[in-house]
Design a protein around this motif. Structure first.
Motif, PDB file in Angstrom:
ATOM      1  N   THR A  43      37.131  42.231  45.818  1.00  0.00           N
ATOM      2  CA  THR A  43      36.054  41.727  45.803  1.00  0.00           C
ATOM      3  C   THR A  43      34.712  42.693  46.291  1.00  0.00           C
ATOM      4  N   CYS A  44      33.881  42.098  45.820  1.00  0.00           N
ATOM      5  CA  CYS A  44      32.303  43.556  46.303  1.00  0.00           C
ATOM      6  C   CYS A  44      32.435  43.125  47.564  1.00  0.00           C
ATOM      7  N   THR A  45      32.285  44.713  48.322  1.00  0.00           N
ATOM      8  CA  THR A  45      31.986  44.744  50.470  1.00  0.00           C
ATOM      9  C   THR A  45      30.144  44.049  49.738  1.00  0.00           C
ATOM     10  N   ARG A  46      29.164  44.356  48.661  1.00  0.00           N
ATOM     11  CA  ARG A  46      28.120  43.986  49.327  1.00  0.00           C
ATOM     12  C   ARG A  46      28.149  42.623  48.946  1.00  0.00           C
ATOM     13  N   CYS A  47      28.378  42.322  47.645  1.00  0.00           N
ATOM     14  CA  CYS A  47      27.714  41.237  47.528  1.00  0.00           C
ATOM     15  C   CYS A  47      28.951  39.845  47.585  1.00  0.00           C
ATOM     16  N   GLY A  48      30.332  39.826  47.245  1.00  0.00           N
ATOM     17  CA  GLY A  48      30.956  38.491  47.744  1.00  0.00           C
ATOM     18  C   GLY A  48      31.681  38.265  46.439  1.00  0.00           C
ATOM     19  N   PHE A  49      31.679  39.126  45.354  1.00  0.00           N
ATOM     20  CA  PHE A  49      31.380  38.050  44.320  1.00  0.00           C
ATOM     21  C   PHE A  49      33.244  39.188  44.035  1.00  0.00           C
ATOM     22  N   THR A  50      34.173  37.907  43.389  1.00  0.00           N
ATOM     23  CA  THR A  50      35.674  38.114  43.626  1.00  0.00           C
ATOM     24  C   THR A  50      36.111  37.811  42.527  1.00  0.00           C
ATOM     25  N   GLU A  51      36.936  39.013  41.417  1.00  0.00           N
ATOM     26  CA  GLU A  51      37.947  38.577  40.592  1.00  0.00           C
ATOM     27  C   GLU A  51      38.546  38.083  40.970  1.00  0.00           C
ATOM     28  N   LEU A  52      40.152  37.453  40.187  1.00  0.00           N
ATOM     29  CA  LEU A  52      41.197  37.130  40.596  1.00  0.00           C
ATOM     30  C   LEU A  52      42.205  37.264  39.231  1.00  0.00           C
ATOM     31  N   TYR A  53      43.474  38.353  39.317  1.00  0.00           N
ATOM     32  CA  TYR A  53      44.074  38.949  38.841  1.00  0.00           C
ATOM     33  C   TYR A  53      45.602  38.655  38.725  1.00  0.00           C
ATOM     34  N   LYS A  54      46.132  37.424  37.417  1.00  0.00           N
ATOM     35  CA  LYS A  54      47.173  36.519  37.814  1.00  0.00           C
ATOM     36  C   LYS A  54      48.198  37.631  37.993  1.00  0.00           C
ATOM     37  N   ARG A  55      49.405  37.332  38.680  1.00  0.00           N
ATOM     38  CA  ARG A  55      50.207  38.308  38.956  1.00  0.00           C
ATOM     39  C   ARG A  55      52.006  38.216  38.195  1.00  0.00           C
ATOM     40  N   MET A  56      52.063  39.098  37.787  1.00  0.00           N
ATOM     41  CA  MET A  56      53.526  38.520  37.780  1.00  0.00           C
ATOM     42  C   MET A  56      54.820  37.703  38.284  1.00  0.00           C
ATOM     43  N   ASN A  57      55.977  36.776  38.460  1.00  0.00           N
ATOM     44  CA  ASN A  57      56.449  36.738  39.560  1.00  0.00           C
ATOM     45  C   ASN A  57      57.693  36.931  38.983  1.00  0.00           C
ATOM     46  N   SER A  58      58.145  37.536  39.985  1.00  0.00           N
ATOM     47  CA  SER A  58      59.507  38.003  39.799  1.00  0.00           C
ATOM     48  C   SER A  58      60.613  36.881  40.414  1.00  0.00           C
TER      49      SER A  58
END
Length: 69
Positions: A43-58
């Motif tokens: 998440t950008c600390t200025r504008c709040g834009f957030t990107e999601l990245y899928k994590r691999m499950n164990s």
């Protein structure tokens, strides 16, 4: 592994916060409240834009999560 410098695609800010969250996916997971989808966020600390990245499950951790509830 080389760490890349973050630049927000919306405002060009170079500072961010990272976090993670879990969510349910599919009917079986919803019925038993199993959070089997894991994501990392940036998440950008200025504008709040957030990107999601899928994590691999164990699979081992999924079983422990199910048993602990």
């Amino acid at each position: 592994m080389e760490r890349q410098q973050y630049v927000c695609p919306k405002c060009g800010n170079m500072h961010y916060e990272s976090d993670q969250f879990q969510a349910t996916g599919g009917n079986f997971a919803k019925v038993f409240d199993i959070q089997n989808k894991k994501f990392a966020t940036v998440t950008c600390t200025r504008c709040g834009f957030t990107e999601l990245y899928k994590r691999m499950n164990s699979d081992g951790w999924d079983i422990i999560d199910f048993l602990i509830g």
